[in-house]
Design an enzyme around this catalytic site. Sequence first.
Site, PDB file in Angstrom:
ATOM      1  N   ARG A 125      -2.400  31.103  18.907  1.00 49.07           N
ATOM      2  CA  ARG A 125      -3.393  32.171  18.968  1.00 49.07           C
ATOM      3  C   ARG A 125      -3.705  32.843  17.637  1.00 49.07           C
ATOM      4  O   ARG A 125      -4.664  33.603  17.560  1.00 49.07           O
ATOM      5  CB  ARG A 125      -2.944  33.216  19.995  1.00 49.07           C
ATOM      6  CG  ARG A 125      -3.010  32.721  21.432  1.00 49.07           C
ATOM      7  CD  ARG A 125      -2.517  33.759  22.408  1.00 49.07           C
ATOM      8  NE  ARG A 125      -1.069  33.957  22.285  1.00 49.07           N
ATOM      9  CZ  ARG A 125      -0.377  34.842  22.991  1.00 49.07           C
ATOM     10  NH1 ARG A 125      -1.001  35.626  23.853  1.00 49.07           N
ATOM     11  NH2 ARG A 125       0.930  34.953  22.844  1.00 49.07           N
ATOM     12  N   ARG A 130       5.246  27.097  16.937  1.00 45.60           N
ATOM     13  CA  ARG A 130       4.003  27.663  17.472  1.00 45.60           C
ATOM     14  C   ARG A 130       2.872  27.642  16.446  1.00 45.60           C
ATOM     15  O   ARG A 130       1.983  28.496  16.467  1.00 45.60           O
ATOM     16  CB  ARG A 130       4.201  29.093  17.985  1.00 45.60           C
ATOM     17  CG  ARG A 130       5.047  29.184  19.242  1.00 45.60           C
ATOM     18  CD  ARG A 130       4.774  30.506  19.975  1.00 45.60           C
ATOM     19  NE  ARG A 130       5.873  30.823  20.878  1.00 45.60           N
ATOM     20  CZ  ARG A 130       6.618  31.920  20.805  1.00 45.60           C
ATOM     21  NH1 ARG A 130       6.376  32.817  19.859  1.00 45.60           N
ATOM     22  NH2 ARG A 130       7.583  32.126  21.664  1.00 45.60           N
ATOM     23  N   ASP A 176       4.245  22.932  26.963  1.00 45.50           N
ATOM     24  CA  ASP A 176       5.079  24.062  27.346  1.00 45.50           C
ATOM     25  C   ASP A 176       6.380  23.545  27.944  1.00 45.50           C
ATOM     26  O   ASP A 176       6.390  22.511  28.628  1.00 45.50           O
ATOM     27  CB  ASP A 176       4.354  24.949  28.365  1.00 45.50           C
ATOM     28  CG  ASP A 176       5.052  26.287  28.550  1.00 45.50           C
ATOM     29  OD1 ASP A 176       5.905  26.390  29.457  1.00 45.50           O
ATOM     30  OD2 ASP A 176       4.761  27.220  27.783  1.00 45.50           O
ATOM     31  N   TYR A 227      14.378  30.249  33.878  1.00 46.63           N
ATOM     32  CA  TYR A 227      13.047  30.472  34.438  1.00 46.63           C
ATOM     33  C   TYR A 227      12.977  29.995  35.892  1.00 46.63           C
ATOM     34  O   TYR A 227      12.366  30.647  36.750  1.00 46.63           O
ATOM     35  CB  TYR A 227      11.996  29.720  33.624  1.00 46.63           C
ATOM     36  CG  TYR A 227      11.673  30.340  32.294  1.00 46.63           C
ATOM     37  CD1 TYR A 227      10.702  31.339  32.179  1.00 46.63           C
ATOM     38  CD2 TYR A 227      12.327  29.929  31.138  1.00 46.63           C
ATOM     39  CE1 TYR A 227      10.394  31.900  30.951  1.00 46.63           C
ATOM     40  CE2 TYR A 227      12.025  30.486  29.899  1.00 46.63           C
ATOM     41  CZ  TYR A 227      11.055  31.475  29.818  1.00 46.63           C
ATOM     42  OH  TYR A 227      10.763  32.036  28.606  1.00 46.63           O
ATOM     43  N   ARG A 276      -9.685  27.885  23.590  1.00 44.11           N
ATOM     44  CA  ARG A 276      -9.074  28.412  24.820  1.00 44.11           C
ATOM     45  C   ARG A 276     -10.097  29.194  25.631  1.00 44.11           C
ATOM     46  O   ARG A 276     -10.118  29.096  26.872  1.00 44.11           O
ATOM     47  CB  ARG A 276      -7.877  29.292  24.478  1.00 44.11           C
ATOM     48  CG  ARG A 276      -7.212  29.870  25.711  1.00 44.11           C
ATOM     49  CD  ARG A 276      -5.834  30.387  25.428  1.00 44.11           C
ATOM     50  NE  ARG A 276      -5.275  31.096  26.574  1.00 44.11           N
ATOM     51  CZ  ARG A 276      -4.012  31.490  26.675  1.00 44.11           C
ATOM     52  NH1 ARG A 276      -3.171  31.234  25.693  1.00 44.11           N
ATOM     53  NH2 ARG A 276      -3.587  32.130  27.736  1.00 44.11           N
TER      54      ARG A 276
END
Length: 344
Positions: free
Chosen positions: A32, A28, A78, A153, A41
Site C-alpha cells: 500500500r 511487504r 497471504d 489465526y 487494488r
Amino acid sequence: MTGSPDSKPLFRVLAGEKLAVPPLWLMRQAGRYLPEYRALRAEKGGFLDLVNDAQAATEVTLQPLRRFAFDGAILFSDILMVPNALGQRLWFEAGEGPRLAPELRTRAAIDALVPNPAILDPVYATVRGVAAAVPPATTFLGFAGSPWTVATYMIAGKGSREQAEARRMAYGDPGAVQELIDRIVGVTIDYLVGQVASGVEAVQLFDSWSGSLAPAEFERWVIAPTVAIVEGLRARVDVPIIGFPKGAGGKLAAYARETTVDAIGLDETVDPVWANAQLPTGLPVQGNLDPLLLIAGGEALDAGVDRVIAAFADRPHVFNLGHGIQQDTPIAHVERLVARVRGA
C-alpha cells in the site's frame, strides 16, 4: 525464468556466499505504500480479489522491482491461504483484518474440516506469471506462514495481539493443537513444493507470532514444526529456506541450530551485533532495519542502515527490514535506503 543462480546476488548469499554489497529486498515491498498498488487494488476490489486474480497478483509482485530494482521479488499472496485450503472460510473485514470460520476451539471442529487444495491454484498461476517476467538477476521468493502463527489465526478466527486463545488451547488440549499443527505442516509442504514447481527459487517461513510462547512451548510449536517442514521440503525440492521467527529473541540460536534453515531473518528488536556473535558461523542472516526508521528517513535512516551492514560485514547478509514496510512509508525514503545499501 532467465538467469542462472550465479547471476543472482540474493541466491548466492542464501547459498552461503558473502558479498561486498548485500543484496536487498523488503518484506511487504509489494503493497500500500506504492500508488500503483493502491490504484490496482481500487480497480480490482478487496485484498483477496487481488490475491486470487493471477494477472493482478503478478503485476503487484513486479511493481516494486520496476521502481527500486530489488534483488528479490516476493510473491504477492497471504499466509492465510493455507487455512483456506484446509477448509476454513477466509474473508477480510474492512479496517479489522482477516476472519476465518469456523473457529477451531475443539478437536471436533478440527476434524470437521474438509480440505480444498484447489484454493491454491491461483497462487501457482501467479508464480508462473512472475517467473516468466522477473528480471534475470532477481531471485524469486515464495513463502508460507509457519504452523504456530497460522494455527493462532485458525483457532481464534482472527488475529490477536497476545494469541491467548491458541496459547490456552495449547496448554489445555495439546493433542488437538498437535493435530492442527500436523495438518498445517502437511499442507504447507505441498504448498511450497507447488510454488517451487511453478517457479520460485527460494522460500521464507513467516512465524510472526513465535515471540508469544514460553521456551518449552517454543520448542514444541515453533521449532519442531519448522523442522518437519524443512525436512519435508528437502526430501522433494532443493531451494534455500529462510526462517523468520519474529520475536524469538534469545531463542534465535536454538531455532537456527535445530531447524537447519539456510538463512535466518531477524526482526528489528534483535541487536545485530549480538545476533552476529550468537548465531552459527557462516549462517546467512536477513534483516533487520526498523521499519519506522524507513519512515523517519534522513540521517537517522542512514545511521541505521550503516549499523546493520557493519554488524554483518563478516557473514553472508541479505539487507531487509525487521518486519514489513508500513503503508505510510515515503517513496523517497525507500530510494534513499537503496542508494545507501548499494553505496550509490
